[in-house]
Write a protein that holds these residues in place. Sequence first.
Motif, PDB file in Angstrom:
ATOM      1  N   ASP A  60       0.828  -1.208   0.000  1.00 38.59           N
ATOM      2  CA  ASP A  60       0.000   0.000   0.000  1.00 38.59           C
ATOM      3  C   ASP A  60       0.861   1.256   0.000  1.00 38.59           C
ATOM      4  N   VAL A  61       1.912   1.239   0.820  1.00 40.89           N
ATOM      5  CA  VAL A  61       2.825   2.377   0.877  1.00 40.89           C
ATOM      6  C   VAL A  61       3.493   2.579  -0.480  1.00 40.89           C
ATOM      7  N   ALA A  62       3.928   1.477  -1.113  1.00 37.31           N
ATOM      8  CA  ALA A  62       4.599   1.579  -2.403  1.00 37.31           C
ATOM      9  C   ALA A  62       3.659   2.095  -3.487  1.00 37.31           C
ATOM     10  N   ALA A  63       2.443   1.533  -3.555  1.00 40.88           N
ATOM     11  CA  ALA A  63       1.501   1.940  -4.600  1.00 40.88           C
ATOM     12  C   ALA A  63       1.075   3.394  -4.439  1.00 40.88           C
ATOM     13  N   THR A  64       0.787   3.806  -3.195  1.00 43.66           N
ATOM     14  CA  THR A  64       0.408   5.203  -2.961  1.00 43.66           C
ATOM     15  C   THR A  64       1.581   6.130  -3.240  1.00 43.66           C
ATOM     16  N   GLY A  65       2.781   5.679  -2.906  1.00 44.53           N
ATOM     17  CA  GLY A  65       3.972   6.469  -3.221  1.00 44.53           C
ATOM     18  C   GLY A  65       4.121   6.688  -4.715  1.00 44.53           C
ATOM     19  N   ALA A  69       4.219  10.229  -6.554  1.00 40.97           N
ATOM     20  CA  ALA A  69       5.356  10.567  -7.407  1.00 40.97           C
ATOM     21  C   ALA A  69       4.916  10.951  -8.816  1.00 40.97           C
ATOM     22  N   ALA A  70       3.833  10.362  -9.301  1.00 46.02           N
ATOM     23  CA  ALA A  70       3.353  10.662 -10.651  1.00 46.02           C
ATOM     24  C   ALA A  70       2.642  12.012 -10.728  1.00 46.02           C
ATOM     25  N   LEU A  77       1.800   7.577 -13.857  1.00 52.38           N
ATOM     26  CA  LEU A  77       1.285   6.528 -12.981  1.00 52.38           C
ATOM     27  C   LEU A  77       1.262   5.193 -13.711  1.00 52.38           C
ATOM     28  N   PHE A  78       0.872   5.214 -14.970  1.00 53.86           N
ATOM     29  CA  PHE A  78       0.856   3.985 -15.765  1.00 53.86           C
ATOM     30  C   PHE A  78       2.248   3.365 -15.843  1.00 53.86           C
ATOM     31  N   ALA A  79       3.248   4.176 -16.153  1.00 48.48           N
ATOM     32  CA  ALA A  79       4.615   3.664 -16.275  1.00 48.48           C
ATOM     33  C   ALA A  79       5.095   3.072 -14.955  1.00 48.48           C
ATOM     34  N   ARG A 186      -6.618  12.813  -8.754  1.00 44.99           N
ATOM     35  CA  ARG A 186      -6.255  13.521  -7.528  1.00 44.99           C
ATOM     36  C   ARG A 186      -5.118  12.782  -6.831  1.00 44.99           C
ATOM     37  N   VAL A 187      -4.151  13.531  -6.370  1.00 48.79           N
ATOM     38  CA  VAL A 187      -2.986  12.946  -5.698  1.00 48.79           C
ATOM     39  C   VAL A 187      -3.387  12.545  -4.280  1.00 48.79           C
TER      40      VAL A 187
END
Length: 381
Positions: A60-65, A69-70, A77-79, A186-187
């Motif tokens: 979760d931390v990685a995906a939200t990060g 970052a995107a 975000l796709f990349a 939205r970020v």
Amino acid sequence: MKPGDKVAAGVLLAGVACVATGWLPGDQAWASLARVAPLLLFLTGVVVIAELAREALVFDVAATGMAIAARGRPWALFALCVLFAATLTALLNLDTTAVLLTPVLLALAVRTGVPGLPLAMVAVWLANTASLLLPVSNLTNLLAADRIGLTATGFAARMWAPQLASVLVTAAVLWVLHWRKVEPYRVPEPVRPRDRRLFGVSLAACLLFAASIPFVHDGIAFVAAGIALALVAAFAALDRSVLRPSLVPWRLLVLVSGLFLLVPALVLHGVGDAVSALVGTGLARTAAVSAGLANALNNLPAYTAVEAALPGADADHLLAVLIGVNAGSVALPWASLATLICLEACARAGVRVPMARFVASGVLVAVLTVAAATGALWLTG
């Protein structure tokens, strides 16, 4: 009992019946189970590591990060999602991507406003098409590496080009069919781990396993099991509440055990001859037939059936089989257990996956990725 549980139990009962009736001789049954035992230990270890890492919110931390970052840009975000899913599949097995990353990406859809289907399809397809690089990426790879005698580094040296081709083709189709019309999002706010100690230990366990892959070959199952036990001990000391029997992937263990009794019996009684006649000698034909069998049956029995039909095959032909059964198992839902798991997660999250579109686009991905990956294998041979 869930439908998947019934299927797994039915396959195991069918396999046991083959042994009980003599359709599969006892010595061959024991040899088959002895071959699959290290795979089951490996699968259990990896899934327990991944499940506890999920409990500690590592994914979760990685995906939200990544979403932060995107900065609201869909292409970025796709990349990042493609890179994350491909890396997770290659290092921690396709079932980790299916079981753990899919719900995380669907939860990210809620936090960001990105439609759930584009995010889910990243996990659905890359769980299969990005599972070519290492022996640990897929159970079929472990079987092939055992027969070919390749170390993890040797396997990667031969499969990096097919992996790259497969991932790039998958990414291109994902972008055209699912991502090119995604609006800026939205970020989200950062996800904070509930327990920093468990987060750190879980992250360290994942990194330690990934770092051990180039240096361990025959003992990778024991490495995975050892790290899993150490992580379980850490949770027992810090948060015993998350330790439960369901951490062990019982359904996968039952299904794989049943397949390794049922498929050898079928091969002995005519299936092997039919598959041998279909496969032929060329790499492209081998990969194409393997992909077709994976979609007709399932990728794991398809691999074992083709492998049995090619007793004198060289390394490249077995690697072509892997390309077919791994990258090609995306056309029909039952072709890969990872796909079924991803689709179950979508259903639980209320994300509709139009089946006609899923199959049509899956056929496109299967044809393009298998062709590209087989071509890369041939060019680098």
